[in-house]
Scaffold this motif. Sequence first.
Motif, PDB file in Angstrom:
ATOM      1  N   GLU A  72      -1.309  -9.072   3.163  1.00  0.00           N
ATOM      2  CA  GLU A  72      -0.752  -9.457   4.460  1.00  0.00           C
ATOM      3  C   GLU A  72       0.157  -8.354   5.015  1.00  0.00           C
ATOM      4  N   GLU A  73       0.996  -7.797   4.130  1.00  0.00           N
ATOM      5  CA  GLU A  73       1.907  -6.725   4.564  1.00  0.00           C
ATOM      6  C   GLU A  73       1.126  -5.488   5.014  1.00  0.00           C
ATOM      7  N   LEU A  74       0.055  -5.168   4.260  1.00  0.00           N
ATOM      8  CA  LEU A  74      -0.764  -3.999   4.619  1.00  0.00           C
ATOM      9  C   LEU A  74      -1.426  -4.210   5.969  1.00  0.00           C
ATOM     10  N   GLU A  75      -2.051  -5.398   6.129  1.00  0.00           N
ATOM     11  CA  GLU A  75      -2.817  -5.647   7.355  1.00  0.00           C
ATOM     12  C   GLU A  75      -1.923  -5.746   8.579  1.00  0.00           C
ATOM     13  N   GLU A  76      -0.693  -6.205   8.364  1.00  0.00           N
ATOM     14  CA  GLU A  76       0.243  -6.266   9.482  1.00  0.00           C
ATOM     15  C   GLU A  76       0.483  -4.866  10.043  1.00  0.00           C
ATOM     16  N   LEU A  77       0.478  -3.878   9.144  1.00  0.00           N
ATOM     17  CA  LEU A  77       0.753  -2.506   9.569  1.00  0.00           C
ATOM     18  C   LEU A  77      -0.497  -1.759  10.038  1.00  0.00           C
ATOM     19  N   ILE A  78      -1.628  -1.916   9.298  1.00  0.00           N
ATOM     20  CA  ILE A  78      -2.773  -1.039   9.598  1.00  0.00           C
ATOM     21  C   ILE A  78      -4.046  -1.784  10.015  1.00  0.00           C
ATOM     22  N   GLY A  79      -3.966  -3.101  10.205  1.00  0.00           N
ATOM     23  CA  GLY A  79      -5.166  -3.845  10.593  1.00  0.00           C
ATOM     24  C   GLY A  79      -6.051  -4.132   9.386  1.00  0.00           C
ATOM     25  N   LEU A 138       1.573   4.425   6.028  1.00  0.00           N
ATOM     26  CA  LEU A 138       1.815   3.588   4.843  1.00  0.00           C
ATOM     27  C   LEU A 138       2.935   4.162   3.979  1.00  0.00           C
ATOM     28  N   MET A 139       2.947   5.476   3.843  1.00  0.00           N
ATOM     29  CA  MET A 139       4.001   6.109   3.041  1.00  0.00           C
ATOM     30  C   MET A 139       5.381   5.862   3.665  1.00  0.00           C
ATOM     31  N   GLN A 140       5.423   6.002   5.006  1.00  0.00           N
ATOM     32  CA  GLN A 140       6.714   5.799   5.690  1.00  0.00           C
ATOM     33  C   GLN A 140       7.232   4.387   5.496  1.00  0.00           C
ATOM     34  N   ARG A 141       6.295   3.417   5.482  1.00  0.00           N
ATOM     35  CA  ARG A 141       6.711   2.028   5.417  1.00  0.00           C
ATOM     36  C   ARG A 141       6.956   1.559   3.973  1.00  0.00           C
ATOM     37  N   PHE A 142       6.094   1.983   3.037  1.00  0.00           N
ATOM     38  CA  PHE A 142       6.125   1.372   1.694  1.00  0.00           C
ATOM     39  C   PHE A 142       6.588   2.297   0.573  1.00  0.00           C
ATOM     40  N   TRP A 143       6.834   3.571   0.865  1.00  0.00           N
ATOM     41  CA  TRP A 143       7.316   4.472  -0.185  1.00  0.00           C
ATOM     42  C   TRP A 143       8.791   4.730  -0.015  1.00  0.00           C
ATOM     43  N   PRO A 144       9.556   4.893  -1.079  1.00  0.00           N
ATOM     44  CA  PRO A 144       9.085   4.627  -2.440  1.00  0.00           C
ATOM     45  C   PRO A 144       8.836   3.134  -2.635  1.00  0.00           C
ATOM     46  N   GLY A 145       7.820   2.814  -3.449  1.00  0.00           N
ATOM     47  CA  GLY A 145       7.520   1.405  -3.670  1.00  0.00           C
ATOM     48  C   GLY A 145       6.169   1.198  -4.322  1.00  0.00           C
ATOM     49  N   THR A 173      -1.422 -16.562  -1.663  1.00  0.00           N
ATOM     50  CA  THR A 173      -0.774 -15.850  -0.566  1.00  0.00           C
ATOM     51  C   THR A 173       0.254 -14.874  -1.112  1.00  0.00           C
ATOM     52  N   GLY A 174       0.480 -13.791  -0.365  1.00  0.00           N
ATOM     53  CA  GLY A 174       1.453 -12.767  -0.771  1.00  0.00           C
ATOM     54  C   GLY A 174       1.110 -12.217  -2.130  1.00  0.00           C
ATOM     55  N   ILE A 175       2.115 -12.081  -2.974  1.00  0.00           N
ATOM     56  CA  ILE A 175       1.902 -11.508  -4.297  1.00  0.00           C
ATOM     57  C   ILE A 175       1.181 -12.499  -5.223  1.00  0.00           C
ATOM     58  N   GLY A 176       1.019 -13.744  -4.747  1.00  0.00           N
ATOM     59  CA  GLY A 176       0.234 -14.739  -5.494  1.00  0.00           C
ATOM     60  C   GLY A 176      -1.194 -14.247  -5.747  1.00  0.00           C
ATOM     61  N   ALA A 177      -1.735 -13.442  -4.831  1.00  0.00           N
ATOM     62  CA  ALA A 177      -3.090 -12.898  -4.998  1.00  0.00           C
ATOM     63  C   ALA A 177      -3.130 -11.976  -6.222  1.00  0.00           C
ATOM     64  N   ALA A 178      -2.091 -11.160  -6.379  1.00  0.00           N
ATOM     65  CA  ALA A 178      -2.040 -10.242  -7.528  1.00  0.00           C
ATOM     66  C   ALA A 178      -1.841 -11.020  -8.827  1.00  0.00           C
ATOM     67  N   VAL A 179      -1.013 -12.072  -8.778  1.00  0.00           N
ATOM     68  CA  VAL A 179      -0.805 -12.926  -9.960  1.00  0.00           C
ATOM     69  C   VAL A 179      -2.136 -13.516 -10.415  1.00  0.00           C
ATOM     70  N   MET A 180      -2.900 -14.082  -9.470  1.00  0.00           N
ATOM     71  CA  MET A 180      -4.166 -14.714  -9.827  1.00  0.00           C
ATOM     72  C   MET A 180      -5.201 -13.677 -10.267  1.00  0.00           C
ATOM     73  N   ASN A 181      -5.138 -12.471  -9.700  1.00  0.00           N
ATOM     74  CA  ASN A 181      -6.021 -11.384 -10.153  1.00  0.00           C
ATOM     75  C   ASN A 181      -5.758 -11.048 -11.621  1.00  0.00           C
ATOM     76  N   ARG A 182      -4.476 -10.922 -12.003  1.00  0.00           N
ATOM     77  CA  ARG A 182      -4.144 -10.564 -13.391  1.00  0.00           C
ATOM     78  C   ARG A 182      -4.480 -11.717 -14.337  1.00  0.00           C
ATOM     79  N   LEU A 183      -4.189 -12.945 -13.901  1.00  0.00           N
ATOM     80  CA  LEU A 183      -4.531 -14.102 -14.744  1.00  0.00           C
ATOM     81  C   LEU A 183      -6.046 -14.178 -14.941  1.00  0.00           C
ATOM     82  N   GLY A 184      -6.786 -13.894 -13.868  1.00  0.00           N
ATOM     83  CA  GLY A 184      -8.245 -13.915 -13.932  1.00  0.00           C
ATOM     84  C   GLY A 184      -8.779 -12.909 -14.944  1.00  0.00           C
TER      85      GLY A 184
END
Length: 351
Positions: free
Chosen positions: A204-211, A90-97, A330-341
Amino acid sequence: MQTALFKVNPEEIDQNLIDQAAEFLKIGETVAFPTETVYGLGANGLNPVAVRKIFSAKGRPSDNPLILHVAELEQVEKIVTSIPDLADLLMQRFWPGPLTLVLPKREVVPAEVTAGLETVAVRMPAHPVAQALLRSAGVPVAAPSANLSGKPSPTRAEHVWQDLQGRVAAIVDGGETGVGLESTVLDLSTSEPYLLRPGGVSLEELEELIGEVHLPAEVDKAETPKAPGMKYRHYAPEGLLWIVEMASGYPVPTAEWLRLAQEAIANGQKPFFLLSQETAQQIPEIPCITIRSFGSRQRPEEIAHNLFALLREADKEQATVIYAEAIGKTGIGAAVMNRLGKAAGGRRLIL
Ligand code: TXA
Ligand code: MG
Protein backbone atom coordinates in the motif's frame (compact mmCIF):
# COMPACT_ATOMS: atom_id res chain seq x y z
CA MET A 1 36.84 -20.49 14.28
CA GLN A 2 36.65 -18.30 17.37
CA THR A 3 33.66 -15.93 17.13
CA ALA A 4 34.28 -12.47 18.62
CA LEU A 5 31.27 -10.83 20.29
CA PHE A 6 30.84 -7.04 20.38
CA LYS A 7 28.01 -5.61 22.45
CA VAL A 8 27.05 -2.17 21.16
CA ASN A 9 24.31 0.03 22.58
CA PRO A 10 22.43 1.56 19.60
CA GLU A 11 21.65 4.66 21.66
CA GLU A 12 25.27 5.29 22.57
CA ILE A 13 27.49 3.78 19.93
CA ASP A 14 31.01 2.82 20.97
CA GLN A 15 33.01 3.69 17.84
CA ASN A 16 36.01 1.70 19.04
CA LEU A 17 33.97 -1.53 19.08
CA ILE A 18 32.42 -0.71 15.69
CA ASP A 19 35.89 -0.13 14.21
CA GLN A 20 37.09 -3.47 15.57
CA ALA A 21 34.14 -5.26 13.98
CA ALA A 22 34.63 -3.32 10.71
CA GLU A 23 38.28 -4.44 10.69
CA PHE A 24 37.07 -8.04 10.24
CA LEU A 25 35.05 -6.91 7.19
CA LYS A 26 38.10 -5.09 5.78
CA ILE A 27 40.28 -8.20 6.00
CA GLY A 28 37.65 -10.32 4.22
CA GLU A 29 35.96 -11.98 7.20
CA THR A 30 32.26 -12.34 8.07
CA VAL A 31 30.47 -10.21 10.69
CA ALA A 32 26.86 -10.54 11.83
CA PHE A 33 25.19 -7.23 12.72
CA PRO A 34 21.74 -5.86 13.58
CA THR A 35 19.58 -4.02 11.07
CA GLU A 36 16.10 -2.59 11.68
CA THR A 37 14.62 -5.71 10.01
CA VAL A 38 16.62 -8.77 11.10
CA TYR A 39 20.28 -9.53 11.82
CA GLY A 40 22.44 -9.76 8.70
CA LEU A 41 25.60 -11.76 8.06
CA GLY A 42 27.95 -9.35 6.31
CA ALA A 43 31.11 -9.53 4.25
CA ASN A 44 32.88 -7.11 1.90
CA GLY A 45 30.50 -7.17 -1.07
CA LEU A 46 33.22 -6.42 -3.60
CA ASN A 47 35.46 -9.28 -2.47
CA PRO A 48 34.36 -12.64 -3.97
CA VAL A 49 36.41 -14.72 -1.51
CA ALA A 50 34.81 -12.93 1.46
CA VAL A 51 31.32 -13.32 -0.05
CA ARG A 52 31.82 -17.07 -0.47
CA LYS A 53 32.40 -17.30 3.29
CA ILE A 54 28.81 -16.10 3.85
CA PHE A 55 27.43 -18.97 1.77
CA SER A 56 29.51 -21.60 3.55
CA ALA A 57 28.76 -20.24 7.06
CA LYS A 58 25.01 -20.34 6.38
CA GLY A 59 24.94 -23.44 4.21
CA ARG A 60 23.16 -21.27 1.64
CA PRO A 61 22.68 -22.45 -1.97
CA SER A 62 25.02 -20.41 -4.19
CA ASP A 63 22.25 -19.61 -6.70
CA ASN A 64 20.48 -17.38 -4.17
CA PRO A 65 21.76 -13.79 -4.58
CA LEU A 66 22.59 -11.38 -1.74
CA ILE A 67 21.64 -7.80 -0.92
CA LEU A 68 24.37 -5.14 -0.89
CA HIS A 69 24.01 -2.78 2.07
CA VAL A 70 25.20 0.82 1.82
CA ALA A 71 25.45 3.77 4.20
CA GLU A 72 25.69 6.54 1.58
CA LEU A 73 23.85 7.24 -1.68
CA GLU A 74 27.20 7.77 -3.47
CA GLN A 75 27.94 4.08 -2.93
CA VAL A 76 24.85 3.12 -4.94
CA GLU A 77 26.14 4.88 -8.06
CA LYS A 78 29.29 2.77 -7.87
CA ILE A 79 27.44 -0.55 -7.97
CA VAL A 80 24.48 0.04 -10.32
CA THR A 81 24.61 1.29 -13.93
CA SER A 82 21.73 3.75 -13.59
CA ILE A 83 19.22 5.00 -11.05
CA PRO A 84 15.81 5.37 -12.72
CA ASP A 85 13.51 8.18 -11.55
CA LEU A 86 11.29 5.64 -9.84
CA ALA A 87 14.24 4.36 -7.79
CA ASP A 88 15.21 7.89 -6.90
CA LEU A 89 11.70 8.61 -5.65
CA LEU A 90 11.61 5.42 -3.57
CA MET A 91 15.04 6.05 -2.07
CA GLN A 92 14.05 9.57 -1.03
CA ARG A 93 10.90 8.32 0.66
CA PHE A 94 11.95 4.97 2.18
CA TRP A 95 15.73 5.11 2.70
CA PRO A 96 17.23 4.49 5.06
CA GLY A 97 14.72 1.74 5.73
CA PRO A 98 13.36 -1.74 4.99
CA LEU A 99 13.16 -1.46 1.19
CA THR A 100 15.55 -3.30 -1.17
CA LEU A 101 15.75 -2.24 -4.81
CA VAL A 102 16.92 -4.53 -7.62
CA LEU A 103 18.78 -2.59 -10.31
CA PRO A 104 21.15 -3.38 -13.21
CA LYS A 105 24.62 -4.02 -11.77
CA ARG A 106 28.03 -2.64 -12.62
CA GLU A 107 30.93 -4.92 -13.38
CA VAL A 108 32.62 -4.36 -9.99
CA VAL A 109 29.87 -6.38 -8.32
CA PRO A 110 31.08 -9.98 -8.25
CA ALA A 111 28.96 -12.82 -9.62
CA GLU A 112 29.12 -14.39 -6.12
CA VAL A 113 26.85 -11.59 -4.83
CA THR A 114 24.28 -11.73 -7.63
CA ALA A 115 24.42 -15.48 -8.31
CA GLY A 116 25.42 -14.62 -11.86
CA LEU A 117 22.46 -12.27 -12.51
CA GLU A 118 22.92 -8.96 -14.32
CA THR A 119 21.07 -7.17 -11.52
CA VAL A 120 21.98 -6.39 -7.92
CA ALA A 121 19.79 -5.87 -4.85
CA VAL A 122 20.65 -2.73 -2.81
CA ARG A 123 19.44 -1.42 0.49
CA MET A 124 20.33 1.32 2.98
CA PRO A 125 19.47 0.05 6.48
CA ALA A 126 18.11 2.45 9.10
CA HIS A 127 19.65 0.81 12.16
CA PRO A 128 22.30 3.09 13.77
CA VAL A 129 24.64 0.16 14.49
CA ALA A 130 24.40 -1.08 10.89
CA GLN A 131 25.04 2.43 9.60
CA ALA A 132 28.07 2.93 11.84
CA LEU A 133 29.52 -0.43 10.80
CA LEU A 134 28.97 0.23 7.08
CA ARG A 135 30.59 3.67 7.35
CA SER A 136 33.58 2.31 9.20
CA ALA A 137 34.02 -0.57 6.71
CA GLY A 138 33.77 1.89 3.78
CA VAL A 139 32.56 -0.75 1.32
CA PRO A 140 29.14 -2.09 0.30
CA VAL A 141 28.43 -5.04 2.58
CA ALA A 142 26.74 -8.15 1.20
CA ALA A 143 24.43 -9.56 3.85
CA PRO A 144 21.69 -12.17 3.91
CA SER A 145 19.81 -12.83 7.13
CA ALA A 146 22.24 -14.24 9.73
CA ASN A 147 20.55 -17.63 10.26
CA LEU A 148 21.51 -21.10 9.13
CA SER A 149 19.87 -21.61 5.75
CA GLY A 150 16.23 -22.71 6.20
CA LYS A 151 15.87 -21.43 9.80
CA PRO A 152 13.81 -18.41 10.89
CA SER A 153 15.71 -15.14 10.49
CA PRO A 154 17.38 -13.87 13.68
CA THR A 155 15.88 -10.93 15.53
CA ARG A 156 18.27 -11.14 18.50
CA ALA A 157 22.04 -11.69 18.73
CA GLU A 158 21.41 -14.87 20.73
CA HIS A 159 19.62 -16.37 17.68
CA VAL A 160 22.69 -15.62 15.57
CA TRP A 161 24.91 -17.12 18.25
CA GLN A 162 22.83 -20.34 18.32
CA ASP A 163 23.08 -20.74 14.54
CA LEU A 164 26.50 -19.36 13.60
CA GLN A 165 28.79 -19.41 16.63
CA GLY A 166 32.15 -20.85 15.49
CA ARG A 167 31.20 -20.31 11.83
CA VAL A 168 31.64 -16.51 11.60
CA ALA A 169 34.44 -14.14 12.67
CA ALA A 170 32.27 -11.78 14.74
CA ILE A 171 28.79 -10.94 15.95
CA VAL A 172 27.76 -7.38 16.83
CA ASP A 173 25.01 -7.50 19.44
CA GLY A 174 22.85 -4.39 19.16
CA GLY A 175 19.80 -5.77 20.95
CA GLU A 176 16.48 -6.81 19.49
CA THR A 177 15.65 -5.71 15.92
CA GLY A 178 12.61 -3.50 15.30
CA VAL A 179 10.56 -4.60 12.28
CA GLY A 180 11.28 -8.28 12.91
CA LEU A 181 10.98 -9.54 9.35
CA GLU A 182 12.99 -8.77 6.25
CA SER A 183 12.94 -5.86 3.85
CA THR A 184 10.56 -5.56 0.93
CA VAL A 185 12.34 -6.51 -2.32
CA LEU A 186 11.24 -4.51 -5.36
CA ASP A 187 12.55 -5.22 -8.85
CA LEU A 188 13.14 -2.01 -10.81
CA SER A 189 15.37 -3.58 -13.45
CA THR A 190 12.45 -4.06 -15.86
CA SER A 191 10.07 -1.46 -17.29
CA GLU A 192 7.41 -2.13 -14.62
CA PRO A 193 8.06 -2.51 -10.88
CA TYR A 194 7.67 -6.04 -9.48
CA LEU A 195 7.29 -6.91 -5.82
CA LEU A 196 9.63 -9.88 -5.34
CA ARG A 197 9.19 -10.19 -1.57
CA PRO A 198 6.71 -8.42 0.73
CA GLY A 199 8.40 -6.94 3.79
CA GLY A 200 8.89 -3.96 6.06
CA VAL A 201 7.49 -1.44 3.55
CA SER A 202 3.94 -2.43 2.61
CA LEU A 203 2.51 -2.72 -0.90
CA GLU A 204 0.00 0.00 0.00
CA GLU A 205 2.82 2.41 0.91
CA LEU A 206 4.66 1.63 -2.35
CA GLU A 207 1.58 2.03 -4.53
CA GLU A 208 0.63 5.28 -2.85
CA LEU A 209 3.94 6.69 -4.05
CA ILE A 210 4.54 5.03 -7.44
CA GLY A 211 1.21 3.59 -8.62
CA GLU A 212 0.68 -0.01 -9.65
CA VAL A 213 3.20 -2.61 -8.50
CA HIS A 214 3.03 -6.15 -9.94
CA LEU A 215 2.54 -8.85 -7.35
CA PRO A 216 4.51 -11.92 -6.26
CA ALA A 217 1.61 -14.22 -7.25
CA GLU A 218 2.25 -13.27 -10.88
CA VAL A 219 5.94 -13.95 -10.28
CA ASP A 220 5.37 -17.32 -8.56
CA LYS A 221 3.63 -18.64 -11.66
CA ALA A 222 6.69 -17.95 -13.80
CA GLU A 223 8.93 -20.93 -14.55
CA THR A 224 11.99 -19.21 -13.13
CA PRO A 225 11.24 -17.40 -9.90
CA LYS A 226 12.34 -13.77 -10.18
CA ALA A 227 13.66 -13.65 -6.62
CA PRO A 228 15.66 -16.87 -6.63
CA GLY A 229 15.56 -17.07 -2.83
CA MET A 230 11.79 -17.43 -2.72
CA LYS A 231 11.84 -21.01 -4.02
CA TYR A 232 13.71 -22.51 -1.04
CA ARG A 233 12.32 -23.92 2.21
CA HIS A 234 12.49 -21.01 4.61
CA TYR A 235 11.89 -19.97 8.20
CA ALA A 236 10.88 -23.51 9.08
CA PRO A 237 10.75 -24.73 12.67
CA GLU A 238 11.42 -28.43 13.42
CA GLY A 239 7.76 -29.18 14.17
CA LEU A 240 5.13 -29.35 11.44
CA LEU A 241 3.60 -25.89 11.07
CA TRP A 242 -0.03 -25.43 9.98
CA ILE A 243 -1.74 -22.14 9.22
CA VAL A 244 -5.26 -22.32 10.61
CA GLU A 245 -8.13 -20.28 9.22
CA MET A 246 -11.89 -20.32 8.66
CA ALA A 247 -13.22 -20.65 5.12
CA SER A 248 -15.53 -17.75 6.00
CA GLY A 249 -12.56 -15.49 6.75
CA TYR A 250 -13.77 -14.89 10.32
CA PRO A 251 -11.40 -15.61 13.23
CA VAL A 252 -11.24 -19.30 14.20
CA PRO A 253 -13.57 -19.80 17.22
CA THR A 254 -12.20 -20.91 20.59
CA ALA A 255 -14.04 -24.25 20.38
CA GLU A 256 -12.07 -25.15 17.23
CA TRP A 257 -8.73 -24.36 18.88
CA LEU A 258 -9.68 -26.52 21.87
CA ARG A 259 -10.66 -29.36 19.54
CA LEU A 260 -7.31 -29.12 17.71
CA ALA A 261 -5.50 -29.17 21.05
CA GLN A 262 -7.33 -32.27 22.25
CA GLU A 263 -6.79 -34.09 18.97
CA ALA A 264 -3.07 -33.31 18.96
CA ILE A 265 -2.64 -34.60 22.51
CA ALA A 266 -4.65 -37.74 21.77
CA ASN A 267 -2.28 -38.35 18.83
CA GLY A 268 0.76 -38.10 21.11
CA GLN A 269 1.84 -34.71 19.69
CA LYS A 270 3.44 -31.82 21.54
CA PRO A 271 1.44 -28.88 20.19
CA PHE A 272 2.44 -25.21 20.15
CA PHE A 273 -0.19 -22.57 19.41
CA LEU A 274 0.78 -19.25 17.88
CA LEU A 275 -2.26 -17.03 18.29
CA SER A 276 -3.33 -13.44 18.20
CA GLN A 277 -3.65 -11.79 21.59
CA GLU A 278 -7.42 -11.62 21.07
CA THR A 279 -7.66 -15.39 20.56
CA ALA A 280 -5.08 -16.40 23.16
CA GLN A 281 -7.06 -14.52 25.83
CA GLN A 282 -10.07 -16.75 25.17
CA ILE A 283 -8.23 -20.01 25.73
CA PRO A 284 -7.82 -21.48 29.19
CA GLU A 285 -4.50 -22.97 30.33
CA ILE A 286 -4.26 -26.57 29.22
CA PRO A 287 -1.57 -28.93 30.54
CA CYS A 288 1.00 -30.15 27.95
CA ILE A 289 0.12 -27.35 25.54
CA THR A 290 2.07 -24.19 24.86
CA ILE A 291 0.01 -21.18 23.91
CA ARG A 292 1.79 -18.02 22.81
CA SER A 293 0.37 -14.72 21.67
CA PHE A 294 2.23 -13.12 18.76
CA GLY A 295 0.41 -9.83 19.24
CA SER A 296 -2.85 -8.10 18.52
CA ARG A 297 -4.69 -8.64 15.22
CA GLN A 298 -5.17 -4.86 15.24
CA ARG A 299 -1.39 -4.33 15.19
CA PRO A 300 0.29 -6.48 12.51
CA GLU A 301 3.59 -4.61 13.18
CA GLU A 302 3.61 -6.22 16.62
CA ILE A 303 3.07 -9.66 15.07
CA ALA A 304 5.89 -9.08 12.55
CA HIS A 305 8.17 -8.07 15.41
CA ASN A 306 7.48 -11.24 17.44
CA LEU A 307 7.04 -13.92 14.77
CA PHE A 308 10.54 -15.29 14.17
CA ALA A 309 11.53 -15.39 17.85
CA LEU A 310 8.37 -17.41 18.57
CA LEU A 311 9.08 -19.89 15.76
CA ARG A 312 12.47 -20.44 17.40
CA GLU A 313 10.78 -20.85 20.76
CA ALA A 314 8.63 -23.64 19.30
CA ASP A 315 11.87 -25.49 18.51
CA LYS A 316 13.20 -24.89 22.00
CA GLU A 317 10.01 -26.38 23.42
CA GLN A 318 10.46 -29.32 21.04
CA ALA A 319 6.98 -28.82 19.67
CA THR A 320 6.07 -31.50 17.13
CA VAL A 321 3.15 -29.59 15.68
CA ILE A 322 2.57 -25.83 15.50
CA TYR A 323 -0.79 -24.24 14.77
CA ALA A 324 -0.57 -20.61 13.69
CA GLU A 325 -3.56 -18.31 13.41
CA ALA A 326 -3.96 -16.58 10.04
CA ILE A 327 -4.13 -12.78 10.16
CA GLY A 328 -5.37 -10.15 7.67
CA LYS A 329 -3.07 -9.36 4.76
CA THR A 330 -3.22 -5.59 4.95
CA GLY A 331 -0.04 -3.58 5.51
CA ILE A 332 2.77 -5.64 6.96
CA GLY A 333 0.21 -8.42 7.55
CA ALA A 334 0.95 -9.50 3.95
CA ALA A 335 4.62 -10.06 4.83
CA VAL A 336 3.65 -11.92 8.04
CA MET A 337 1.41 -14.30 6.08
CA ASN A 338 4.10 -14.72 3.39
CA ARG A 339 6.66 -15.84 6.01
CA LEU A 340 4.15 -18.07 7.80
CA GLY A 341 3.24 -19.60 4.43
CA LYS A 342 6.90 -20.43 3.72
CA ALA A 343 7.44 -21.76 7.23
CA ALA A 344 4.39 -23.99 6.78
CA GLY A 345 5.55 -25.16 3.37
CA GLY A 346 2.05 -24.22 2.17
CA ARG A 347 0.20 -26.40 4.76
CA ARG A 348 -3.17 -24.91 5.65
CA LEU A 349 -6.03 -26.11 7.81
CA ILE A 350 -9.16 -24.48 6.47
CA LEU A 351 -12.05 -25.04 8.87
O1 TXA B 1 15.88 -7.20 5.64
C1 TXA B 1 16.62 -7.79 4.85
O2 TXA B 1 16.49 -7.70 3.62
C2 TXA B 1 17.75 -8.65 5.45
C3 TXA B 1 18.72 -7.71 6.17
C4 TXA B 1 19.93 -8.42 6.68
O3 TXA B 1 19.07 -6.65 5.32
N1 TXA B 1 18.41 -9.40 4.43
C5 TXA B 1 17.83 -10.46 3.81
O4 TXA B 1 18.61 -11.10 2.88
O5 TXA B 1 16.72 -10.83 4.06
P1 TXA B 1 18.28 -12.51 2.27
O6 TXA B 1 19.51 -12.92 1.54
O7 TXA B 1 17.81 -13.42 3.33
O8 TXA B 1 17.16 -12.22 1.21
C6 TXA B 1 17.45 -11.53 0.00
C7 TXA B 1 16.32 -11.73 -0.97
C8 TXA B 1 16.27 -13.15 -1.49
O9 TXA B 1 14.92 -13.54 -1.64
C9 TXA B 1 16.99 -13.05 -2.84
O10 TXA B 1 16.63 -14.06 -3.74
C10 TXA B 1 16.55 -11.67 -3.31
O11 TXA B 1 16.55 -10.90 -2.13
N2 TXA B 1 17.53 -11.09 -4.25
C11 TXA B 1 18.80 -10.69 -4.01
N3 TXA B 1 19.39 -10.24 -5.12
C12 TXA B 1 18.48 -10.33 -6.11
C13 TXA B 1 18.48 -10.01 -7.51
N4 TXA B 1 19.57 -9.51 -8.12
N5 TXA B 1 17.36 -10.25 -8.20
C14 TXA B 1 16.25 -10.74 -7.60
N6 TXA B 1 16.19 -11.07 -6.29
C15 TXA B 1 17.29 -10.86 -5.54
MG1 MG C 1 17.09 -15.03 4.62
